[in-house]
Design a protein around this motif. Sequence first.
Motif, PDB file in Angstrom:
ATOM      1  N   TYR A  38       0.831  -1.204   0.000  1.00  0.00           N
ATOM      2  CA  TYR A  38       0.000   0.000   0.000  1.00  0.00           C
ATOM      3  C   TYR A  38       0.871   1.262   0.000  1.00  0.00           C
ATOM      4  CZ  TYR A  38      -3.143   3.620   1.792  1.00  0.00           C
ATOM      5  OH  TYR A  38      -3.848   4.789   1.964  1.00  0.00           O
ATOM      6  N   LEU A  39       1.871   1.316   0.852  1.00  0.00           N
ATOM      7  CA  LEU A  39       2.756   2.480   0.925  1.00  0.00           C
ATOM      8  C   LEU A  39       3.444   2.735  -0.403  1.00  0.00           C
ATOM      9  CD1 LEU A  39       4.467   1.878   4.403  1.00  0.00           C
ATOM     10  CD2 LEU A  39       2.799   3.671   3.856  1.00  0.00           C
ATOM     11  N   SER A  40       3.908   1.658  -1.046  1.00  0.00           N
ATOM     12  CA  SER A  40       4.614   1.788  -2.312  1.00  0.00           C
ATOM     13  C   SER A  40       3.691   2.203  -3.448  1.00  0.00           C
ATOM     14  CB  SER A  40       5.293   0.455  -2.648  1.00  0.00           C
ATOM     15  OG  SER A  40       5.916   0.509  -3.905  1.00  0.00           O
ATOM     16  N   ASP A  41       2.510   1.597  -3.532  1.00  0.00           N
ATOM     17  CA  ASP A  41       1.585   1.857  -4.639  1.00  0.00           C
ATOM     18  C   ASP A  41       0.920   3.230  -4.532  1.00  0.00           C
ATOM     19  OD1 ASP A  41       2.207  -0.617  -5.580  1.00  0.00           O
ATOM     20  OD2 ASP A  41       0.362  -1.590  -4.898  1.00  0.00           O
ATOM     21  N   LYS A  50      10.132   7.477   6.313  1.00  0.00           N
ATOM     22  CA  LYS A  50       9.197   8.396   5.668  1.00  0.00           C
ATOM     23  C   LYS A  50       7.734   8.102   6.009  1.00  0.00           C
ATOM     24  CE  LYS A  50      12.255   9.401   1.779  1.00  0.00           C
ATOM     25  NZ  LYS A  50      12.424   9.391   0.305  1.00  0.00           N
ATOM     26  N   VAL A  51       7.497   7.034   6.755  1.00  0.00           N
ATOM     27  CA  VAL A  51       6.122   6.676   7.115  1.00  0.00           C
ATOM     28  C   VAL A  51       5.645   7.568   8.254  1.00  0.00           C
ATOM     29  CG1 VAL A  51       4.591   4.848   7.936  1.00  0.00           C
ATOM     30  CG2 VAL A  51       6.511   4.277   6.422  1.00  0.00           C
ATOM     31  N   LYS A  52       4.497   8.217   8.054  1.00  0.00           N
ATOM     32  CA  LYS A  52       3.920   9.110   9.058  1.00  0.00           C
ATOM     33  C   LYS A  52       2.578   8.548   9.538  1.00  0.00           C
ATOM     34  CE  LYS A  52       7.364  11.824   8.131  1.00  0.00           C
ATOM     35  NZ  LYS A  52       8.532  11.847   9.022  1.00  0.00           N
ATOM     36  N   SER A  53       2.093   9.133  10.622  1.00  0.00           N
ATOM     37  CA  SER A  53       0.821   8.667  11.182  1.00  0.00           C
ATOM     38  C   SER A  53      -0.325   8.819  10.186  1.00  0.00           C
ATOM     39  CB  SER A  53       0.503   9.419  12.476  1.00  0.00           C
ATOM     40  OG  SER A  53       0.435  10.816  12.239  1.00  0.00           O
ATOM     41  N   VAL A  54      -0.270   9.846   9.337  1.00  0.00           N
ATOM     42  CA  VAL A  54      -1.335  10.062   8.361  1.00  0.00           C
ATOM     43  C   VAL A  54      -1.411   8.896   7.376  1.00  0.00           C
ATOM     44  CG1 VAL A  54       0.155  11.384   6.780  1.00  0.00           C
ATOM     45  CG2 VAL A  54      -2.330  11.706   6.729  1.00  0.00           C
ATOM     46  N   HIS A  55      -0.257   8.303   7.041  1.00  0.00           N
ATOM     47  CA  HIS A  55      -0.262   7.160   6.119  1.00  0.00           C
ATOM     48  C   HIS A  55      -0.953   5.952   6.748  1.00  0.00           C
ATOM     49  CE1 HIS A  55       3.562   9.323   4.672  1.00  0.00           C
ATOM     50  NE2 HIS A  55       2.588   9.595   3.818  1.00  0.00           N
ATOM     51  N   ILE A  56      -0.748   5.785   8.029  1.00  0.00           N
ATOM     52  CA  ILE A  56      -1.374   4.650   8.729  1.00  0.00           C
ATOM     53  C   ILE A  56      -2.879   4.871   8.840  1.00  0.00           C
ATOM     54  CG2 ILE A  56      -1.436   3.356  10.897  1.00  0.00           C
ATOM     55  CD1 ILE A  56       1.527   4.126  11.247  1.00  0.00           C
ATOM     56  N   ARG A  57      -3.282   6.109   9.128  1.00  0.00           N
ATOM     57  CA  ARG A  57      -4.727   6.405   9.213  1.00  0.00           C
ATOM     58  C   ARG A  57      -5.390   6.244   7.849  1.00  0.00           C
ATOM     59  NH1 ARG A  57      -2.950  10.440  13.096  1.00  0.00           N
ATOM     60  NH2 ARG A  57      -3.663   9.780  15.160  1.00  0.00           N
ATOM     61  N   ILE A  60      -5.922   2.565   7.321  1.00  0.00           N
ATOM     62  CA  ILE A  60      -7.086   2.058   8.058  1.00  0.00           C
ATOM     63  C   ILE A  60      -8.365   2.374   7.290  1.00  0.00           C
ATOM     64  CG2 ILE A  60      -8.438   2.279  10.181  1.00  0.00           C
ATOM     65  CD1 ILE A  60      -5.782   2.884  11.639  1.00  0.00           C
ATOM     66  N   GLN A  61      -8.439   3.610   6.759  1.00  0.00           N
ATOM     67  CA  GLN A  61      -9.608   3.996   5.958  1.00  0.00           C
ATOM     68  C   GLN A  61      -9.711   3.125   4.708  1.00  0.00           C
ATOM     69  OE1 GLN A  61      -9.361   7.908   4.219  1.00  0.00           O
ATOM     70  NE2 GLN A  61     -11.565   8.090   3.973  1.00  0.00           N
ATOM     71  N   TYR A  62      -8.583   2.864   4.096  1.00  0.00           N
ATOM     72  CA  TYR A  62      -8.533   2.030   2.891  1.00  0.00           C
ATOM     73  C   TYR A  62      -9.006   0.604   3.191  1.00  0.00           C
ATOM     74  CZ  TYR A  62      -6.108  -1.145  -0.363  1.00  0.00           C
ATOM     75  OH  TYR A  62      -5.790  -2.161  -1.227  1.00  0.00           O
ATOM     76  N   LEU A  63      -8.590   0.063   4.337  1.00  0.00           N
ATOM     77  CA  LEU A  63      -9.002  -1.285   4.720  1.00  0.00           C
ATOM     78  C   LEU A  63     -10.512  -1.365   4.908  1.00  0.00           C
ATOM     79  CD1 LEU A  63      -6.236  -2.251   7.322  1.00  0.00           C
ATOM     80  CD2 LEU A  63      -6.539  -3.198   5.043  1.00  0.00           C
ATOM     81  N   ARG A  64     -11.085  -0.312   5.454  1.00  0.00           N
ATOM     82  CA  ARG A  64     -12.544  -0.313   5.665  1.00  0.00           C
ATOM     83  C   ARG A  64     -13.301  -0.248   4.349  1.00  0.00           C
ATOM     84  NH1 ARG A  64     -13.533  -0.087  10.885  1.00  0.00           N
ATOM     85  NH2 ARG A  64     -12.207   1.076  12.340  1.00  0.00           N
ATOM     86  N   GLU A  65     -12.670   0.308   3.318  1.00  0.00           N
ATOM     87  CA  GLU A  65     -13.353   0.491   2.038  1.00  0.00           C
ATOM     88  C   GLU A  65     -13.153  -0.668   1.071  1.00  0.00           C
ATOM     89  OE1 GLU A  65     -11.786   4.195   0.691  1.00  0.00           O
ATOM     90  OE2 GLU A  65     -13.037   5.407   2.040  1.00  0.00           O
ATOM     91  N   PRO A 123       5.687   6.810  14.116  1.00  0.00           N
ATOM     92  CA  PRO A 123       4.396   7.187  13.508  1.00  0.00           C
ATOM     93  C   PRO A 123       3.181   6.553  14.176  1.00  0.00           C
ATOM     94  CG  PRO A 123       5.498   5.553  12.162  1.00  0.00           C
ATOM     95  CD  PRO A 123       6.476   5.943  13.235  1.00  0.00           C
ATOM     96  N   VAL A 124       3.389   5.541  15.024  1.00  0.00           N
ATOM     97  CA  VAL A 124       2.236   4.872  15.647  1.00  0.00           C
ATOM     98  C   VAL A 124       1.952   5.383  17.057  1.00  0.00           C
ATOM     99  CG1 VAL A 124       2.609   2.765  14.298  1.00  0.00           C
ATOM    100  CG2 VAL A 124       3.610   2.958  16.595  1.00  0.00           C
ATOM    101  N   SER A 125       2.747   6.336  17.540  1.00  0.00           N
ATOM    102  CA  SER A 125       2.589   6.806  18.923  1.00  0.00           C
ATOM    103  C   SER A 125       1.220   7.429  19.174  1.00  0.00           C
ATOM    104  CB  SER A 125       3.687   7.819  19.270  1.00  0.00           C
ATOM    105  OG  SER A 125       3.644   8.929  18.382  1.00  0.00           O
ATOM    106  N   SER A 126       0.616   7.997  18.133  1.00  0.00           N
ATOM    107  CA  SER A 126      -0.698   8.633  18.300  1.00  0.00           C
ATOM    108  C   SER A 126      -1.832   7.808  17.695  1.00  0.00           C
ATOM    109  CB  SER A 126      -0.688  10.031  17.663  1.00  0.00           C
ATOM    110  OG  SER A 126      -0.408   9.945  16.272  1.00  0.00           O
TER     111      SER A 126
END
Length: 324
Positions: A38-41, A50-57, A60-65, A123-126
Amino acid sequence: MNNYELQVENFMLYCSSRNLSQKTLKSYEQSLRLFGLYLSDVFQITDVEKVKSVHIRKYIQYLRERGKYTVSRNVMANDINFPQNRTDFSKPISDSTIANYVRNIKVFFNYLYDIEKEIKQNPVSSIENIKPLRKQKTLLEEDELIKVLRQCDTTTFYGYRNWVIIRLLLDTGMRISECLSLVPEVLDFKNKSILIQNPKNNKQRYVYFSHRMSSDLKRWLLYRDRYSNSDYLFPTIRGTQLEVRNFEKTLREIGKRVNVSIHPHQLRNNFAKYYLLHGGDWATLSRILGHSSVEVTQKAYLDFADKEVGEKYQRHSPLNNLKL
């Protein structure tokens, strides 16, 4: 191999060195490989820094969809497994599955930040853990269990074996993986106990079986020894270890024939609930199940239905039990 893939590989070596179960290792690797895709594509990110919390959020949204089995880390596997033919293909991913993905991603980045010092910011601290709603565990009625057991053809080796396994799971509350790895030497008929080596934490514990189960096991051992020289208590006809997925499939098919939805872990759940409904205490149940604490057991089995609560009340009502 890019930086993200290299760090995942290093993480998996670290997990292997800690003797984590194969199931846990597989869960970690699958979650992290899919997140890497997902990060690469989507963001062209191949470096963990380079991974930030916004990418993880966003993930999560992508997984729900997206739907089940619509993404695979191994394209060649799709040509073998044909996920598009599954009845649940493209259906929504459950909150439990998403929670597991997020938990695994958090373990990975905590490892990079706290242990390896590979990243300067975590990036996962929050990122909060997802808490899925627990489904109420179905308590099988006595007549349903009888119907299931009667579907086992005890005139055949595998039918008799399955009949004993079902009764043992219900009587002891052990996990199906624990049951299928048993050898006769761990049976203690004097104390009516079985020594379990827990594959989840490599700890030992005892589970206990009833007088009726003791008779069942003794008869099964005599029968088994006539037709098999396997090391396992419940082998296949060929003498090899019976695989969990094969027994799960067999049990589901048995249930379908009598219109009873049933799977091995449900028998463990039913053991726990019937144990409590008949006056068993939480502390003892927790030890038998191999949970890390009483609190874990209570969280898992406090979801009694109103009918079950009412039946337990009638058995323990003061006016019913006191001569007033």
